[in-house]
Design a protein around this motif. Structure first.
Motif, PDB file in Angstrom:
ATOM      1  N   ALA A 177     -11.816 -22.232 -46.508  1.00  0.00           N
ATOM      2  CA  ALA A 177     -13.006 -22.774 -47.170  1.00  0.00           C
ATOM      3  C   ALA A 177     -14.027 -21.671 -47.412  1.00  0.00           C
ATOM      4  O   ALA A 177     -13.953 -20.582 -46.841  1.00  0.00           O
ATOM      5  CB  ALA A 177     -13.614 -23.874 -46.305  1.00  0.00           C
ATOM      6  N   SER A 178     -14.988 -21.975 -48.273  1.00  0.00           N
ATOM      7  CA  SER A 178     -16.076 -21.040 -48.570  1.00  0.00           C
ATOM      8  C   SER A 178     -17.342 -21.502 -47.850  1.00  0.00           C
ATOM      9  O   SER A 178     -17.713 -22.673 -47.947  1.00  0.00           O
ATOM     10  CB  SER A 178     -16.318 -20.995 -50.082  1.00  0.00           C
ATOM     11  N   LYS A 179     -17.972 -20.577 -47.130  1.00  0.00           N
ATOM     12  CA  LYS A 179     -19.165 -20.938 -46.366  1.00  0.00           C
ATOM     13  C   LYS A 179     -20.345 -20.044 -46.749  1.00  0.00           C
ATOM     14  O   LYS A 179     -20.159 -18.905 -47.138  1.00  0.00           O
ATOM     15  CB  LYS A 179     -18.883 -20.816 -44.861  1.00  0.00           C
ATOM     16  N   GLY A 180     -21.521 -20.616 -46.666  1.00  0.00           N
ATOM     17  CA  GLY A 180     -22.735 -19.838 -46.894  1.00  0.00           C
ATOM     18  C   GLY A 180     -23.523 -20.268 -48.110  1.00  0.00           C
ATOM     19  O   GLY A 180     -24.760 -20.314 -48.081  1.00  0.00           O
ATOM     20  N   ILE A 181     -22.835 -20.592 -49.203  1.00  0.00           N
ATOM     21  CA  ILE A 181     -23.542 -20.915 -50.453  1.00  0.00           C
ATOM     22  C   ILE A 181     -24.304 -22.222 -50.326  1.00  0.00           C
ATOM     23  O   ILE A 181     -25.470 -22.328 -50.733  1.00  0.00           O
ATOM     24  CB  ILE A 181     -22.553 -20.947 -51.637  1.00  0.00           C
ATOM     25  N   THR A 182     -23.650 -23.270 -49.780  1.00  0.00           N
ATOM     26  CA  THR A 182     -24.337 -24.560 -49.633  1.00  0.00           C
ATOM     27  C   THR A 182     -25.620 -24.394 -48.835  1.00  0.00           C
ATOM     28  O   THR A 182     -26.696 -24.874 -49.237  1.00  0.00           O
ATOM     29  CB  THR A 182     -23.431 -25.590 -48.937  1.00  0.00           C
ATOM     30  N   GLU A 183     -25.508 -23.736 -47.697  1.00  0.00           N
ATOM     31  CA  GLU A 183     -26.663 -23.579 -46.811  1.00  0.00           C
ATOM     32  C   GLU A 183     -27.804 -22.839 -47.505  1.00  0.00           C
ATOM     33  O   GLU A 183     -28.983 -23.219 -47.371  1.00  0.00           O
ATOM     34  CB  GLU A 183     -26.233 -22.825 -45.546  1.00  0.00           C
ATOM     35  N   GLN A 184     -27.462 -21.817 -48.283  1.00  0.00           N
ATOM     36  CA  GLN A 184     -28.510 -21.083 -48.991  1.00  0.00           C
ATOM     37  C   GLN A 184     -29.162 -21.948 -50.067  1.00  0.00           C
ATOM     38  O   GLN A 184     -30.396 -21.965 -50.198  1.00  0.00           O
ATOM     39  CB  GLN A 184     -27.927 -19.822 -49.634  1.00  0.00           C
ATOM     40  N   LEU A 185     -28.353 -22.675 -50.821  1.00  0.00           N
ATOM     41  CA  LEU A 185     -28.902 -23.515 -51.884  1.00  0.00           C
ATOM     42  C   LEU A 185     -29.796 -24.616 -51.316  1.00  0.00           C
ATOM     43  O   LEU A 185     -30.841 -24.935 -51.883  1.00  0.00           O
ATOM     44  CB  LEU A 185     -27.775 -24.118 -52.718  1.00  0.00           C
ATOM     45  N   VAL A 186     -29.391 -25.199 -50.198  1.00  0.00           N
ATOM     46  CA  VAL A 186     -30.215 -26.229 -49.560  1.00  0.00           C
ATOM     47  C   VAL A 186     -31.544 -25.629 -49.110  1.00  0.00           C
ATOM     48  O   VAL A 186     -32.612 -26.241 -49.262  1.00  0.00           O
ATOM     49  CB  VAL A 186     -29.460 -26.870 -48.373  1.00  0.00           C
ATOM     50  N   SER A 187     -31.495 -24.406 -48.593  1.00  0.00           N
ATOM     51  CA  SER A 187     -32.730 -23.754 -48.165  1.00  0.00           C
ATOM     52  C   SER A 187     -33.651 -23.454 -49.341  1.00  0.00           C
ATOM     53  O   SER A 187     -34.873 -23.332 -49.176  1.00  0.00           O
ATOM     54  CB  SER A 187     -32.414 -22.450 -47.416  1.00  0.00           C
ATOM     55  N   LEU A 188     -33.062 -23.346 -50.530  1.00  0.00           N
ATOM     56  CA  LEU A 188     -33.852 -23.101 -51.748  1.00  0.00           C
ATOM     57  C   LEU A 188     -34.397 -24.395 -52.351  1.00  0.00           C
ATOM     58  O   LEU A 188     -35.106 -24.362 -53.358  1.00  0.00           O
ATOM     59  CB  LEU A 188     -32.991 -22.365 -52.778  1.00  0.00           C
ATOM     60  N   GLY A 189     -34.021 -25.536 -51.762  1.00  0.00           N
ATOM     61  CA  GLY A 189     -34.562 -26.808 -52.236  1.00  0.00           C
ATOM     62  C   GLY A 189     -33.576 -27.725 -52.923  1.00  0.00           C
ATOM     63  O   GLY A 189     -33.944 -28.811 -53.377  1.00  0.00           O
ATOM     64  N   ASN A 352     -30.186 -28.884 -65.969  1.00  0.00           N
ATOM     65  CA  ASN A 352     -30.582 -29.094 -67.357  1.00  0.00           C
ATOM     66  C   ASN A 352     -29.340 -29.414 -68.183  1.00  0.00           C
ATOM     67  O   ASN A 352     -28.200 -29.258 -67.716  1.00  0.00           O
ATOM     68  CB  ASN A 352     -31.275 -27.845 -67.918  1.00  0.00           C
ATOM     69  N   VAL A 353     -29.536 -29.785 -69.427  1.00  0.00           N
ATOM     70  CA  VAL A 353     -28.411 -30.153 -70.281  1.00  0.00           C
ATOM     71  C   VAL A 353     -27.481 -28.968 -70.549  1.00  0.00           C
ATOM     72  O   VAL A 353     -26.320 -29.136 -70.903  1.00  0.00           O
ATOM     73  CB  VAL A 353     -28.926 -30.772 -71.609  1.00  0.00           C
ATOM     74  N   THR A 354     -27.970 -27.752 -70.336  1.00  0.00           N
ATOM     75  CA  THR A 354     -27.137 -26.550 -70.510  1.00  0.00           C
ATOM     76  C   THR A 354     -26.279 -26.261 -69.282  1.00  0.00           C
ATOM     77  O   THR A 354     -25.494 -25.310 -69.284  1.00  0.00           O
ATOM     78  CB  THR A 354     -28.027 -25.326 -70.768  1.00  0.00           C
ATOM     79  N   LEU A 355     -26.446 -27.049 -68.210  1.00  0.00           N
ATOM     80  CA  LEU A 355     -25.822 -26.864 -66.896  1.00  0.00           C
ATOM     81  C   LEU A 355     -26.490 -25.759 -66.086  1.00  0.00           C
ATOM     82  O   LEU A 355     -26.002 -25.368 -65.033  1.00  0.00           O
ATOM     83  CB  LEU A 355     -24.309 -26.626 -67.002  1.00  0.00           C
ATOM     84  N   GLU A 356     -27.624 -25.285 -66.570  1.00  0.00           N
ATOM     85  CA  GLU A 356     -28.460 -24.378 -65.770  1.00  0.00           C
ATOM     86  C   GLU A 356     -29.241 -25.214 -64.764  1.00  0.00           C
ATOM     87  O   GLU A 356     -29.717 -26.312 -65.091  1.00  0.00           O
ATOM     88  CB  GLU A 356     -29.422 -23.609 -66.670  1.00  0.00           C
ATOM     89  N   THR A 357     -29.388 -24.707 -63.540  1.00  0.00           N
ATOM     90  CA  THR A 357     -30.132 -25.463 -62.534  1.00  0.00           C
ATOM     91  C   THR A 357     -31.627 -25.461 -62.867  1.00  0.00           C
ATOM     92  O   THR A 357     -32.146 -24.512 -63.440  1.00  0.00           O
ATOM     93  CB  THR A 357     -29.925 -24.881 -61.122  1.00  0.00           C
ATOM     94  N   LYS A 358     -32.289 -26.539 -62.475  1.00  0.00           N
ATOM     95  CA  LYS A 358     -33.721 -26.648 -62.727  1.00  0.00           C
ATOM     96  C   LYS A 358     -34.531 -25.784 -61.759  1.00  0.00           C
ATOM     97  O   LYS A 358     -35.620 -25.318 -62.089  1.00  0.00           O
ATOM     98  CB  LYS A 358     -34.161 -28.112 -62.607  1.00  0.00           C
ATOM     99  N   LEU A 359     -33.989 -25.571 -60.554  1.00  0.00           N
ATOM    100  CA  LEU A 359     -34.731 -24.842 -59.528  1.00  0.00           C
ATOM    101  C   LEU A 359     -34.628 -23.329 -59.666  1.00  0.00           C
ATOM    102  O   LEU A 359     -35.600 -22.614 -59.432  1.00  0.00           O
ATOM    103  CB  LEU A 359     -34.226 -25.246 -58.134  1.00  0.00           C
ATOM    104  N   ILE A 360     -33.444 -22.820 -60.016  1.00  0.00           N
ATOM    105  CA  ILE A 360     -33.212 -21.376 -60.076  1.00  0.00           C
ATOM    106  C   ILE A 360     -32.797 -20.989 -61.486  1.00  0.00           C
ATOM    107  O   ILE A 360     -31.764 -21.434 -61.989  1.00  0.00           O
ATOM    108  CB  ILE A 360     -32.120 -20.931 -59.069  1.00  0.00           C
ATOM    109  N   GLU A 361     -33.587 -20.151 -62.115  1.00  0.00           N
ATOM    110  CA  GLU A 361     -33.309 -19.740 -63.489  1.00  0.00           C
ATOM    111  C   GLU A 361     -32.027 -18.900 -63.565  1.00  0.00           C
ATOM    112  O   GLU A 361     -31.728 -18.095 -62.678  1.00  0.00           O
ATOM    113  CB  GLU A 361     -34.490 -18.939 -64.039  1.00  0.00           C
TER     114      GLU A 361
END
Length: 621
Positions: A177-189, A352-361
């Motif tokens: 499995a891959s670890k680390g990304i979820t935790e970082q994204l959650v910390s970013l909001g 967003n509709v482009t599949l870009e996240t709203k929180l992180i540009e």
């Protein structure tokens, strides 16, 4: 060691492959980072592409300049056009594929793109500055800079595999499995959730008795996915087979229910309602004494068989014992057991509709990270994310498809507006304009758009334009071509079609439901000679255009009308239970949420486009 890239794509599955290829082919310098280069484009579940609504998506990807259709054609071992007994909006191409060749063809295709580099390692973090992504960090601590990042992590984010009472970390069988990304994204909001999916056991085809099963051959006249000339139709095909479970199989499976992670609460994630496990089927449909099992070969030469319809997470000894009770499986040898897998996803309403996240540009999500299921759904998201990442960093307008332009537009609109509480799968019923979004006209609809953004080649557009010209010419000619009663009445009677009393156009004859170009050829020699000069795909598209002319025009008008009614108010006094045509789910959601406008109602999870149309009619619009 590393240059700065324009786009980094994390994950080498179906979404990642399309994202990396699209951005690179449009001119971006791209890095595809994957945990294992030997599993690029792995068909983790069944060895097939397309199917109901999914086949339309594959053709749309192809028309825009993506590769899923071409790769599917090159690795195909069987082709079937599903739902031919229904209207053309339901026709859906599906291929059975050689699993190993599919992955090989994708890798070779990616390696042929000059702007695309590879890096094999786990990515466990993003580089973020001032709410803008600027690269990735790998498990070895290597930092690689980029202008945009596309995450296509599939089922690997904190993946947890379940087989009976056993559970272990993994993103796929035998892969970590891959670890680390979820935790970082959650910390970013970001808000995260858990979903689950499953896969059936794989068995040795040499141990099966196919004489006890129903053979399922491919089409007599197989087609292909790609509209390009890069691929050809199959000259030979491999058969699939159908068999069934029985009460004894169900009894054996039920002995393991107490050890089922799905029933004893160990699995927390929500699974796909439309593709349930075998234990879920037995539990939910207790009145049925059998369920269909599709026996699907994994390739041209391998003996490995995919047991479609037998997805399970029961203990391996229960799986094996139950399999042996299926007709034709009495002497079965199992290669590996089925399992369920839980993984992290991020509710797509955060995009967003482009599949870009709203929180992180400049950070894009595509595939199962957005709560979808299926190769095709993932691939089209990857394509759109790759396209929009390239356009964004080059300060160009985003590329957005509407619901009336493509199934891809329906999927993305559903995800970002409605979200999803279970793994999202595309169906024709999700598209309110499905008569416009047929598999046969994806090239005409989308090739010019793909060319305009610099992805599809010009020859694609020319070919699509010529196809439309031929269709228009046939329609025009058939309105002029006249047939006399004395020349065709005898043949019309043979086809159980009403005789004509006066000279009429071939166009009016073809409008009859019982008359196709096949019958038209036999009605009169002159018609036969005229029809023979055109390719079958052109004739089929022309016939649809003629027979469904009024429906197609109504859909065009409805698309315009739906857009104008986005803000139509819904009175609080409406009792939704009194609208009989609404689905039970829609009634429940409307009562609970009490939408104020038609637009809001359309974005509620579980409400289909058909429900919205019914509500619109009820409101008098």
């Amino acid at each position: 060691m590393f240059q700065e890239y324009d786009v980094i794509v994390v994950g080498g599955g179906h979404a990642g492959c399309e994202a990396a290829a699209a951005a690179a082919n449009m001119g971006s310098k791209v890095l595809l980072a994957t945990m294992n280069m030997n599993t690029i484009a792995q068909m983790s579940c069944n060895p097939a592409m397309g199917g109901v609504a999914k086949g339309q998506i594959v053709r749309e990807i192809d028309a825009l300049g993506g590769y899923s259709g071409i790769i599917s054609d090159k690795s195909m071992i069987q082709f079937r056009m599903l739902n031919k007994s229904k209207g053309p909006a339901m026709w859906s191409p599906r291929s059975q594929n050689d699993r190993m060749r599919f992955a090989e063809e994708w890798r070779l295709q990616l390696e042929s793109i000059p702007n695309l580099d590879f890096w094999q390692e786990m990515v466990n973090g993003l580089l973020v500055e001032n709410n803008k992504v600027v690269g990735i960090e790998t498990g070895m601590g290597i930092k690689i800079k980029s202008k945009a990042v596309v995450l296509t992590n599939g089922t690997f984010l904190n993946g947890l595999i379940h087989i009976g009472e056993k559970q272990f970390g993994g993103g796929r069988s035998a892969e970590k499995a891959s670890k680390g990304i979820t935790e970082q994204l959650v910390s970013l909001g970001f808000e995260a959730g858990r979903m689950k999916t499953g896969t059936p056991p794989r068995v040795d085809g040499r141990s099966l008795d196919y004489t006890k099963m129903e053979e399922q051959k491919g089409d007599d006249l197989p087609e292909k996915f790609s509209f390009s000339d890069q691929t050809t139709v199959l000259k030979e095909q491999r058969s699939c087979y159908i068999t069934y479970t029985n009460p004894t199989v169900h009894e054996v499976l039920e002995t393991g229910f107490s050890q089922s992670p799905m029933f004893n609460g160990r699995i927390k994630g929500l699974g796909p309602r439309y593709c349930p496990s075998i234990e879920d089927k037995i539990n939910r449909f207790a009145e049925r004494d059998r369920h269909q099992i599709f026996v699907e070969p994994e390739g041209w030469n391998t003996v490995e068989i995919y047991v479609n319809g037998f997805s399970t997470s029961l203990p391996e000894e229960i799986q094996y014992k139950a399999l042996k009770e299926i007709k034709g499986f009495e002497n079965v040898k199992m290669f590996r057991p089925g399992y369920a897998i839980e993984y992290d996803f991020f509710p797509p309403t955060q995009l967003n509709v482009t599949l870009e996240t709203k929180l992180i540009e400049n950070l894009y999500f595509a595939g199962q990270i957005n709560g979808t299921t299926g190769y095709e759904e993932a691939a089209c998201q990857g394509l759109m994310a790759g396209i929009n990442a390239h356009l964004k960093i080059n300060e160009k307008d985003p590329f957005i498809l509407s619901r009336s332009q493509a199934y891809i537009g329906v999927l993305i609109d559903d995800l970002i507006n409605k979200g999803t509480e279970e793994p999202y799968r595309m169906f024709t019923s999700r598209a309110e304009h499905r008569i416009l979004l047929r598999q046969d006209n994806a090239d005409i609809r989308l090739s010019p758009l793909g060319f305009a953004i610099g992805l599809a080649k010009e020859e694609r557009v020319i070919k699509a334009e010529n196809k439309q010209k031929n269709i228009d010419q046939i329609v025009s000619d058939l309105k002029v071509l006249k047939v006399k009663p004395k020349d065709i009445n005898e043949e019309l009677s043979r086809f159980k079609s009403a005789q004509i009393k006066e000279t009429t156009s071939a166009y009016n004859i073809l409008k009859r439901p019982e008359i196709s170009f096949k019958e038209l050829r036999e009605l009169e020699k002159g018609l036969g000679n005229y029809i023979s000069q055109y390719d079958q795909s052109i004739l089929e598209a022309s016939e649809i255009s003629i027979k469904y002319e009024s429906y197609i025009e109504k859909e065009h008008q409805l698309a315009i009308k739906m857009n104008s009614l986005e803000d139509l108010k819904i009175k609080d006094s409406i009792d939704f239970s009194l609208i009989p045509a609404l689905s039970a789910e829609a009634k429940e959601k409307f009562r609970k949420i009490k939408p104020k406008t038609l637009g809001q109602a359309s974005r509620i999870s579980g409400v289909s486009p058909a429900d919205v149309s019914i509500l619109m009619v009820y409101l008098g619009r």
